[in-house]
Structure formats: C-alpha cells, structure tokens
Design an enzyme around this catalytic site. Sequence first.
Site, PDB file in Angstrom:
ATOM      1  N   HIS A 154       0.781  -1.240  -0.139  1.00 34.37           N
ATOM      2  CA  HIS A 154       0.042  -0.003   0.076  1.00 34.37           C
ATOM      3  C   HIS A 154       0.655   1.492  -0.027  1.00 34.37           C
ATOM      4  O   HIS A 154       0.529   2.282  -0.390  1.00 34.37           O
ATOM      5  CB  HIS A 154      -0.843  -0.056   1.121  1.00 34.37           C
ATOM      6  CG  HIS A 154      -2.009  -1.108   1.240  1.00 34.37           C
ATOM      7  ND1 HIS A 154      -3.001  -1.190  -0.017  1.00 34.37           N
ATOM      8  CD2 HIS A 154      -2.309  -2.027   2.129  1.00 34.37           C
ATOM      9  CE1 HIS A 154      -3.606  -2.316   0.241  1.00 34.37           C
ATOM     10  NE2 HIS A 154      -3.320  -2.674   1.552  1.00 34.37           N
ATOM     11  N   ASP A 191      -3.003 -10.630  -2.594  1.00 34.46           N
ATOM     12  CA  ASP A 191      -3.548 -10.288  -1.383  1.00 34.46           C
ATOM     13  C   ASP A 191      -5.112  -9.830  -1.729  1.00 34.46           C
ATOM     14  O   ASP A 191      -5.359  -9.169  -2.930  1.00 34.46           O
ATOM     15  CB  ASP A 191      -2.528  -8.924  -0.930  1.00 34.46           C
ATOM     16  CG  ASP A 191      -3.112  -8.601   0.442  1.00 34.46           C
ATOM     17  OD1 ASP A 191      -4.160  -7.940   0.589  1.00 34.46           O
ATOM     18  OD2 ASP A 191      -2.438  -8.716   1.424  1.00 34.46           O
ATOM     19  N   HIS A 193      -6.575  -7.419  -0.546  1.00 34.42           N
ATOM     20  CA  HIS A 193      -6.647  -5.890  -0.872  1.00 34.42           C
ATOM     21  C   HIS A 193      -5.882  -5.423  -2.091  1.00 34.42           C
ATOM     22  O   HIS A 193      -4.568  -5.956  -2.440  1.00 34.42           O
ATOM     23  CB  HIS A 193      -6.107  -5.136   0.492  1.00 34.42           C
ATOM     24  CG  HIS A 193      -6.679  -5.483   1.695  1.00 34.42           C
ATOM     25  ND1 HIS A 193      -6.452  -6.581   2.407  1.00 34.42           N
ATOM     26  CD2 HIS A 193      -7.875  -4.844   2.449  1.00 34.42           C
ATOM     27  CE1 HIS A 193      -7.250  -6.798   3.402  1.00 34.42           C
ATOM     28  NE2 HIS A 193      -8.229  -5.678   3.296  1.00 34.42           N
ATOM     29  N   ASP A 279      -4.718 -13.018   3.306  1.00 32.50           N
ATOM     30  CA  ASP A 279      -6.140 -12.620   3.688  1.00 32.50           C
ATOM     31  C   ASP A 279      -7.133 -12.740   2.807  1.00 32.50           C
ATOM     32  O   ASP A 279      -8.395 -12.334   3.048  1.00 32.50           O
ATOM     33  CB  ASP A 279      -6.023 -11.132   4.181  1.00 32.50           C
ATOM     34  CG  ASP A 279      -5.523 -10.089   3.223  1.00 32.50           C
ATOM     35  OD1 ASP A 279      -5.001 -10.619   2.060  1.00 32.50           O
ATOM     36  OD2 ASP A 279      -5.182  -9.051   3.335  1.00 32.50           O
TER      37      ASP A 279
END
Length: 368
Positions: A154, A191, A193, A279
């Site tokens: 991120h 991931d 995200h 995740d």
Amino acid sequence: MIGDRDVTVFYDERVLLHRPEAAEPFLPGRMNSRVRHILEGLGMEAKWSYPEHPGRVTAVNDLLHAEPVPGVRFETGRAATMGQLQRVHTASYVESLHHLRGKQAWLDVDTTAVSAGSLEAAEVAAGSVVAAVDAVFEKRTGSAFVVSRPPGHHANAVRARGFCLFNNIAVGAAHAQAHWEAERVLIVDWDAHHGNGTQDIFAADPNVLFFDTHRAAPFYPGTGHMDNVGEGLGEGTTVNVPLPGDAGDLAMIRAFEDILVPAAEWFKPDLVMVSAGMDAHINEMCLTMTFDGFSALTGIVQSLADTYCEGRLVMALEGGYNPETLARCTRTTLEVMAGGSPPPLREPGVAEVAEIAEFHRSAFADME
C-alpha cells in the site's frame, strides 16, 4: 515431490521491532475513537487494537520450525540501503521516515503508525526482499520467500498507508532492474486488498507487469478498477482483476489461468515476484479461498517462473491477520515451491455429502 526444489525463507527477528499499539499513550486518540464510532454504528462493542503485530510472523516461523518443509532452508535478512529505498520512494519521504527512528507516532489516520523500532524493521523488511532477489539471481537458491513485516504494497513513492512504510516488493523489483539488469519483472499480487502503492510506483514503467487480484471497491483501499491499465509508456502493463467478496478458489484460478498466463506469455519476464498476502483465505472474511487454492496459485506462478526465467521466483509476505491461518497458508505455499504438486481442487463439502449419501443409501434401498 516436496524437497525436489530448494527454497530459501528469509526471516530476521528485527522485523519484530515494529510494535505500534493503539493502547499506548503516545498515540493520538482519534484512531481508536474513529474505529469505536464505526463499531458502535454497527451495533458492536469492541476495543480496536493494532492488527499488524509481531505475532503474525512469529506464528509463521514457529510453524515452519515445528513442521519443516523438505527443501526449505532459512537465512536472515539485511537492511535496505538509502539508495535501494530511493529507487522507488522519494528522497524526502525516506528522510522523513528516518527522522522518526526511535520515535512513536501516527503517520496517517489510514491505520499507519510507527513505534521506536519500526524504521529498523521496515528497512529489514525491504532489504530482505533485495537479499532474496540476489539469492535467486546468484543461483544460491531456486526460489525465495520473505517472511517479514511491516507489509509494503500500500505504500507509494511519498506516502505510508495501510500498515505499510516501504514498498518491499517494489524495492526488490527495482533492485532487480538496476543491479541485475532484469529487463522485465512480473509482479503478481494475490492479497485480498489491492496493491495500490505498487501500482502507483510502476504505473508508467513498461518493464514491470503488475497483475493484481483483489476484492473490488469499495473494499479497502477502493482502488484497482478493471480499466486501470497503466499510464504513459506503461499503458497496458497494469492488469487489475477486481472480484466480488464471495469469490474463492475457482474464480482466482480462472483469473490466473485465463488472464495472467497469457499476459506472462506476452511479457516474458526475467523475474517473477509475488506480493503474497494470505488474507484472501475464507478465515479472514475478505474472500473465500482455501489452503488448496493457495497451492494452486503457487503452482501457476512457479510454472511461469520455470517457463520464462529459469525458475526465479521471489515471494514476500503482505497481509493476513489470523496468525494460524497465515502460518498454514505460508507453509502450504512453500510445499509447492519446494516441489510439491497442488492437490486437485474440490468444491467444499461435495465429497462429504457424497460419503454421507452413500451411508444413507442402503437404508432407503431397504424401504423399497
């Protein structure tokens, strides 16, 4: 067969020095208050604590030593240099973070904080990916997996975000380009995200193909739309696959086989890297993948590395906040990297229903 390939896991205990805690008095109360307000709006009463904690990676390390994977060995990492970090982050951003060495502060209301040892941990997290890249190019190992924190995907060139300080996978990719003259680097981000920081850093770079499967917006960070395909000279080398929240193994594998594989055939990478957030597992309640699904994805990216770049594959841990699930996903991934074959995928519950049906079938037959 597991053990037929050699894999190096990079793990350095200095990554445990990153210890932000919401309950510590040095942290402004606005984040805890903000999260409390959200929870109260959902009719919940809960105390928020910083979920990106050292127990994530100690759980992985403990399992890998309790249940060793044949063919896997361990090395410690090393800290990234200022020059290595500044290949993907601005000098002013890197310097601003270094001024926080030994200090405690929130960097952003977007869930990102530092404690006294965070900068050392972040330098080691990024530097360990650099070390992994060196190891595969030097042929000291067939592939490498970096067990580190804080995560990185991120963070962009100028901002810490989403628990991430330095963009570890981007630092490693830029090192491969600069030091090993890798002409083309494929970064796969599985991931749950979206890896918005990695996308931003390489958006205009035609020599980095960024492929990202993730839960679609408005899920955090709300980026990664299908029509985000890169910018300028890099247009066409960003591939986003936003998925619904109930997507699982079959959807992910379809995305890899039908989108990633032909993209890699066109791109022909010199190095394959994976932002290996775990995740997307169903236990994390973001997507609905299983352990077997991660095995299958690993088999696909390992095959791409074998086909195009002499097996050079580097994975780096990203998200995953259930320590037991994170550890098991990592070990499952390493089994395939070490030569294991992914098990056949099955729809959860179907085999069990068939077995139960067989048990009851005789009773129904007796009633005829």
